[in-house]
Design a protein around this motif. Structure first.
Motif, PDB file in Angstrom:
ATOM      1  N   SER A   1       4.014  11.311  11.172  1.00 22.21           N
ATOM      2  CA  SER A   1       4.588  10.164  10.176  1.00 22.21           C
ATOM      3  C   SER A   1       3.222   9.164  10.389  1.00 22.21           C
ATOM      4  N   ILE A   2       3.185   8.311   9.352  1.00 15.76           N
ATOM      5  CA  ILE A   2       2.188   7.164   9.480  1.00 15.76           C
ATOM      6  C   ILE A   2       3.214   5.783   9.346  1.00 15.76           C
ATOM      7  N   ALA A   3       2.104   4.712   9.655  1.00 18.97           N
ATOM      8  CA  ALA A   3       3.008   3.368   9.443  1.00 18.97           C
ATOM      9  C   ALA A   3       3.143   3.145   7.952  1.00 18.97           C
ATOM     10  N   ALA A   4       4.447   2.927   7.292  1.00 19.96           N
ATOM     11  CA  ALA A   4       4.706   2.640   5.944  1.00 19.96           C
ATOM     12  C   ALA A   4       4.003   1.236   5.513  1.00 19.96           C
ATOM     13  N   ASP A   5       3.967   0.365   6.645  1.00 20.76           N
ATOM     14  CA  ASP A   5       3.236  -0.970   6.094  1.00 20.76           C
ATOM     15  C   ASP A   5       1.900  -1.163   6.339  1.00 20.76           C
ATOM     16  N   ASP A   6       1.277   0.048   6.844  1.00 23.10           N
ATOM     17  CA  ASP A   6      -0.015  -0.351   7.256  1.00 23.10           C
ATOM     18  C   ASP A   6      -0.859  -0.560   5.928  1.00 23.10           C
ATOM     19  N   ARG A   7      -1.800  -1.478   6.060  1.00 20.74           N
ATOM     20  CA  ARG A   7      -2.868  -1.841   4.931  1.00 20.74           C
ATOM     21  C   ARG A   7      -3.467  -0.474   3.873  1.00 20.74           C
ATOM     22  N   ALA A   8      -3.841   0.346   4.570  1.00 27.19           N
ATOM     23  CA  ALA A   8      -4.260   1.719   4.146  1.00 27.19           C
ATOM     24  C   ALA A   8      -3.187   2.459   3.277  1.00 27.19           C
ATOM     25  N   THR A   9      -1.869   2.317   3.868  1.00 25.52           N
ATOM     26  CA  THR A   9      -1.016   3.200   3.183  1.00 25.52           C
ATOM     27  C   THR A   9      -0.695   2.349   1.876  1.00 25.52           C
ATOM     28  N   ARG A  10      -0.271   1.069   1.951  1.00 25.37           N
ATOM     29  CA  ARG A  10      -0.120   0.437   0.779  1.00 25.37           C
ATOM     30  C   ARG A  10      -1.132   0.561  -0.274  1.00 25.37           C
ATOM     31  N   PHE A  11      -2.313   0.328   0.178  1.00 32.87           N
ATOM     32  CA  PHE A  11      -3.509   0.588  -0.607  1.00 32.87           C
ATOM     33  C   PHE A  11      -3.632   1.740  -1.435  1.00 32.87           C
ATOM     34  N   LEU A  12      -3.207   2.850  -1.000  1.00 32.23           N
ATOM     35  CA  LEU A  12      -3.230   4.397  -1.409  1.00 32.23           C
ATOM     36  C   LEU A  12      -2.178   4.661  -2.357  1.00 32.23           C
ATOM     37  N   GLN A  13      -1.091   4.100  -1.945  1.00 30.62           N
ATOM     38  CA  GLN A  13       0.157   4.421  -2.678  1.00 30.62           C
ATOM     39  C   GLN A  13      -0.079   3.456  -4.003  1.00 30.62           C
ATOM     40  N   ALA A  14      -0.467   2.330  -4.093  1.00 30.66           N
ATOM     41  CA  ALA A  14      -0.739   1.510  -5.006  1.00 30.66           C
ATOM     42  C   ALA A  14      -1.549   2.148  -6.229  1.00 30.66           C
ATOM     43  N   ARG A  15      -2.600   3.084  -5.577  1.00 33.91           N
ATOM     44  CA  ARG A  15      -3.639   3.689  -6.519  1.00 33.91           C
ATOM     45  C   ARG A  15      -3.237   4.749  -6.892  1.00 33.91           C
ATOM     46  N   GLY A  16      -1.911   5.332  -6.622  1.00 34.08           N
ATOM     47  CA  GLY A  16      -1.351   6.447  -7.185  1.00 34.08           C
ATOM     48  C   GLY A  16      -1.661   7.762  -6.298  1.00 34.08           C
ATOM     49  N   TYR A  17      -2.054   7.726  -4.966  1.00 32.12           N
ATOM     50  CA  TYR A  17      -2.090   8.713  -4.039  1.00 32.12           C
ATOM     51  C   TYR A  17      -0.913   9.351  -3.484  1.00 32.12           C
TER      52      TYR A  17
END
Length: 355
Positions: free
Chosen positions: A146-162
């Motif tokens: 698993s990865i940290a759900a609230d990590d900056r990179a996680t939020r960035f990628l999800q917002a871009r549709g990854y």
């Protein structure tokens, strides 16, 4: 994005060329980001070590940079394959920690995805290190890691549709490995009399060129890639020779250990170590693969310990080895853990299908 500009870097022929300043600065920024993300300076590559991969005709790679007041503060890359069937690009966006939160990453990502689309690719894959911030976790679809759900990179990628597809574990092995001779002997006995290990440094011996091409091709299909659906990457004898040529321009040396199946006379497993010129720096474990039809003979352990002994003989004194493995690749993780590798960081593998 006021105050910043983005442009593509012209790749220099060598790092000593007068045109190499932007390339060198971009690589140095990437190293700052990597150390910040993975938490270790062992991950750093020198510009001269990075340059050969930008001259790879089989995997074209482009480098974009963002500048502020004349200084490079971020870099991004796209890397793809050649051929009419190529539909995937591997992408990366790295922003210096001091310049985050200013829209640079978003602008670079826009440019990268536009470049991927213009190149005729329809899928982007990104491997992104994430800090362990605690709190909520995002489980891998593979069921492993698993990865940290609230990590900056996680939020960035999800917002871009990854879409999040896989977890990669980064592991470290402290050198020297104890009882190495005994480990090699035990691995040879466990693998049985049908297999013999060969080692070399640098160029592939002529007799193994075809087998080396097969092993490299199978690396792209036999290693677990989850929902990334990474494409087959076909190698030929000519491509092996080209890779050997380019490696000779790098200060790093590549150490190979491969297992020959004696009844057929073919190589069926291999492992590669990439060693820097300086003995105080870490070695990087590259590919390790056993062809599916020869698994069950402990050839992964055999080629790894053989290459560790090879390393001790030809390039001693390095403090450690770093390697990456998919969390669901339990067989290879078992081999690594038995050798003493310990997990020190993780990264998420992400996919975006472009319109």
């Amino acid at each position: 994005m006021s105050g910043f500009s983005i442009d593509e870097v012209v790749i220099p022929p060598t790092v000593d060329d007068p045109s190499a300043a932007d390339f060198i600065e971009a690589i140095e920024v990437g190293n700052v980001v990597a150390v910040d993300a993975f938490g270790t300076p062992d991950i750093v590559y020198e510009p001269a070590e990075e340059l050969p991969q930008y001259h790879n005709p089989y995997q074209p790679k482009r480098l974009l940079v963002a500048r502020a007041a004349g200084r490079i503060v971020a870099q991004a890359t796209t890397e793809t394959q050649t051929g009419d069937e190529a539909d995937t690009s591997w992408v990366q966006v790295l922003v210096h920690p001091e310049f985050r939160g200013r829209g640079i990453g978003h602008e670079l990502a826009d440019r990268v995805e536009a470049t991927v689309h213009a190149d005729g690719r329809r899928k982007a894959i990104a491997y992104v290190a994430g800090r362990e911030t605690g709190g909520r976790r995002l489980a891998s679809p593979t069921g492993f890691g698993s990865i940290a759900a609230d990590d900056r990179a996680t939020r960035f990628l999800q917002a871009r549709g990854y879409s999040f597809e896989q977890v990669e574990r980064m592991s470290r092995l402290e050198l020297p490995v104890p009882d190495l001779d005994a480990r090699v002997a035990a691995a040879q006995e466990a693998s049985g009399p049908d297999y013999r290990v060969h080692t070399w440094v640098g160029r592939t011996p002529e007799r193994w060129l075809e087998d080396r091409a097969v092993l490299a091709t199978r690396m792209s299909t036999d290693a677990p890639s989850a929902g990334l659906e990474e494409p087959e990457d076909v190698w030929t004898v000519e491509r092996v020779r080209d890779a050997d040529d380019r490696r000779e321009s790098s200060p790093r040396r590549h150490l190979f250990a491969a297992a020959e199946h004696l009844p057929s006379g073919r190589l069926v497993a291999f492992s590669v170590l990439s060693t820097p010129a300086q003995s105080h720096r870490a070695v990087h474990q590259y590919a390790t693969l056993v062809l599916r039809e020869h698994r069950g003979h402990r050839l992964g352990m055999l080629t790894k310990v053989a290459n560790l002994a090879h390393l001790a003989a030809v390039s001693p004194g390095h403090p450690s080895i770093l390697t990456f493995n998919a969390e669901e690749n339990r067989h290879m993780l078992d081999v690594n853990e038995a050798l003493g590798f310990t997990a020190i960081a993780y990264e998420g593998a992400w996919r975006k299908d472009l319109a």
